[in-house]
Design a protein around this motif. Structure first.
Motif, PDB file in Angstrom:
ATOM      1  N   UNK A   5       0.824  -1.210   0.000  1.00  0.00           N
ATOM      2  CA  UNK A   5       0.000   0.000   0.000  1.00  0.00           C
ATOM      3  C   UNK A   5       0.853   1.252   0.000  1.00  0.00           C
ATOM      4  N   UNK A   6       2.108   1.144   0.437  1.00  0.00           N
ATOM      5  CA  UNK A   6       2.993   2.312   0.495  1.00  0.00           C
ATOM      6  C   UNK A   6       4.426   1.895   0.207  1.00  0.00           C
ATOM      7  N   UNK A   7       5.041   2.564  -0.749  1.00  0.00           N
ATOM      8  CA  UNK A   7       6.420   2.298  -1.154  1.00  0.00           C
ATOM      9  C   UNK A   7       7.289   3.474  -0.754  1.00  0.00           C
ATOM     10  N   UNK A   8       8.323   3.204   0.042  1.00  0.00           N
ATOM     11  CA  UNK A   8       9.300   4.231   0.397  1.00  0.00           C
ATOM     12  C   UNK A   8      10.355   4.283  -0.707  1.00  0.00           C
ATOM     13  N   UNK A   9      10.577   5.472  -1.236  1.00  0.00           N
ATOM     14  CA  UNK A   9      11.556   5.655  -2.312  1.00  0.00           C
ATOM     15  C   UNK A   9      12.706   6.512  -1.801  1.00  0.00           C
ATOM     16  N   UNK A  10      13.906   5.949  -1.823  1.00  0.00           N
ATOM     17  CA  UNK A  10      15.133   6.678  -1.521  1.00  0.00           C
ATOM     18  C   UNK A  10      15.742   7.093  -2.856  1.00  0.00           C
ATOM     19  N   UNK A 105      12.536   1.072  -2.007  1.00  0.00           N
ATOM     20  CA  UNK A 105      13.375   0.964  -3.204  1.00  0.00           C
ATOM     21  C   UNK A 105      14.338   2.135  -3.241  1.00  0.00           C
ATOM     22  N   UNK A 106      15.500   1.894  -3.796  1.00  0.00           N
ATOM     23  CA  UNK A 106      16.524   2.918  -3.940  1.00  0.00           C
ATOM     24  C   UNK A 106      16.774   3.156  -5.418  1.00  0.00           C
ATOM     25  N   UNK A 107      16.468   4.371  -5.853  1.00  0.00           N
ATOM     26  CA  UNK A 107      16.841   4.841  -7.173  1.00  0.00           C
ATOM     27  C   UNK A 107      18.244   5.447  -7.050  1.00  0.00           C
ATOM     28  N   UNK A 108      18.858   5.857  -8.150  1.00  0.00           N
ATOM     29  CA  UNK A 108      20.157   6.514  -8.031  1.00  0.00           C
ATOM     30  C   UNK A 108      20.104   7.724  -7.102  1.00  0.00           C
ATOM     31  N   UNK A 114      22.562   6.609  -0.093  1.00  0.00           N
ATOM     32  CA  UNK A 114      23.340   5.485   0.438  1.00  0.00           C
ATOM     33  C   UNK A 114      23.060   5.288   1.924  1.00  0.00           C
ATOM     34  N   UNK A 115      23.042   6.391   2.675  1.00  0.00           N
ATOM     35  CA  UNK A 115      22.787   6.323   4.105  1.00  0.00           C
ATOM     36  C   UNK A 115      21.438   5.663   4.382  1.00  0.00           C
ATOM     37  N   UNK A 116      20.399   6.142   3.734  1.00  0.00           N
ATOM     38  CA  UNK A 116      19.063   5.595   3.955  1.00  0.00           C
ATOM     39  C   UNK A 116      18.979   4.136   3.541  1.00  0.00           C
ATOM     40  N   UNK A 117      19.551   3.825   2.385  1.00  0.00           N
ATOM     41  CA  UNK A 117      19.489   2.458   1.862  1.00  0.00           C
ATOM     42  C   UNK A 117      20.256   1.490   2.760  1.00  0.00           C
ATOM     43  N   UNK A 118      21.481   1.863   3.149  1.00  0.00           N
ATOM     44  CA  UNK A 118      22.250   0.974   4.023  1.00  0.00           C
ATOM     45  C   UNK A 118      21.591   0.804   5.381  1.00  0.00           C
TER      46      UNK A 118
END
Length: 194
Positions: A5-10, A105-108, A114-118
């Motif tokens: 229902x909700x996608x977090x995008x970094x 999900x992490x886009x470029x 990087x901080x959020x994704x890691x």
């Protein structure tokens, strides 16, 4: 199957990037909006952040902008978001983004991405959650990072392989379907206790 229902995008906030990356971000937002999946993001109106939100809003979707006070004061926030939440710190922003999302999900992007994704991958490794995490490898953007992770495994700093911690997809078209096909979370979400 994950109920999405909700996608977090970094993603990055720089506008000095490939037009193909900006267009992919808009497309991801549009696909989410058309599918009734909310976009949860860092609240910026610039760069890929702004593009993903713009795409979702144009498709009639909802966007949840979560921005720390110090960035909101610089007037870089997307104030016409469906929800515009100003928090006291970067850590509060990351935690609330994680709480509000079913998948990530992490886009470029740059160092912040990087901080959020890691951090979200590490939280999964520590069994604080088991929500799907996707690296969107547009134009091979994440290839150097994937080589670094392989090197960390070879050197004994990571217990390899990293299977299950995250998945890599090559296009934004694959994001929603891949996240939705992930197994439903099996461990209690402990993000709120952080």
């Amino acid at each position: 199957m994950t109920k999405l229902t909700a996608l977090c995008v970094y993603c990055g906030s720089s506008g000095r990037v490939r037009e193909s990356h900006l267009e992919a971000a808009r497309k991801l937002g549009r696909l989410a909006g058309e599918s009734g999946v909310d976009i949860v993001f860092g609240g910026g109106r610039v760069g890929l952040m702004g593009a993903v939100a713009e795409g979702a809003l144009a498709a009639g979707g909802r966007v949840v902008a979560i921005i720390p006070h110090h960035l909101e004061a610089l007037e870089v926030g997307l104030r016409n978001a469906s929800e515009y939440l100003v928090v006291d710190s970067m850590h509060s922003r990351k935690q609330l983004m994680a709480e509000r999302a079913d998948a990530f999900c992490a886009l470029p992007g740059g160092l912040g991405t990087l901080d959020e994704t890691f951090e979200i991958i590490t939280w999964r490794q520590l069994k604080l959650h088991d929500k799907p995490i996707l690296l969107v490898n547009l134009d091979g953007y994440w290839d150097p990072l994937l080589r670094l992770i392989d090197h960390q495994i070879e050197e004994g700093y990571l217990r390899g392989p990293t299977d299950g911690l995250f998945q890599v997809v090559d296009s934004v078209e694959a994001v929603l379907d891949t996240a939705a096909k992930a197994p439903s979370p099996a461990i209690p979400d402990k993000i709120e206790q952080m």
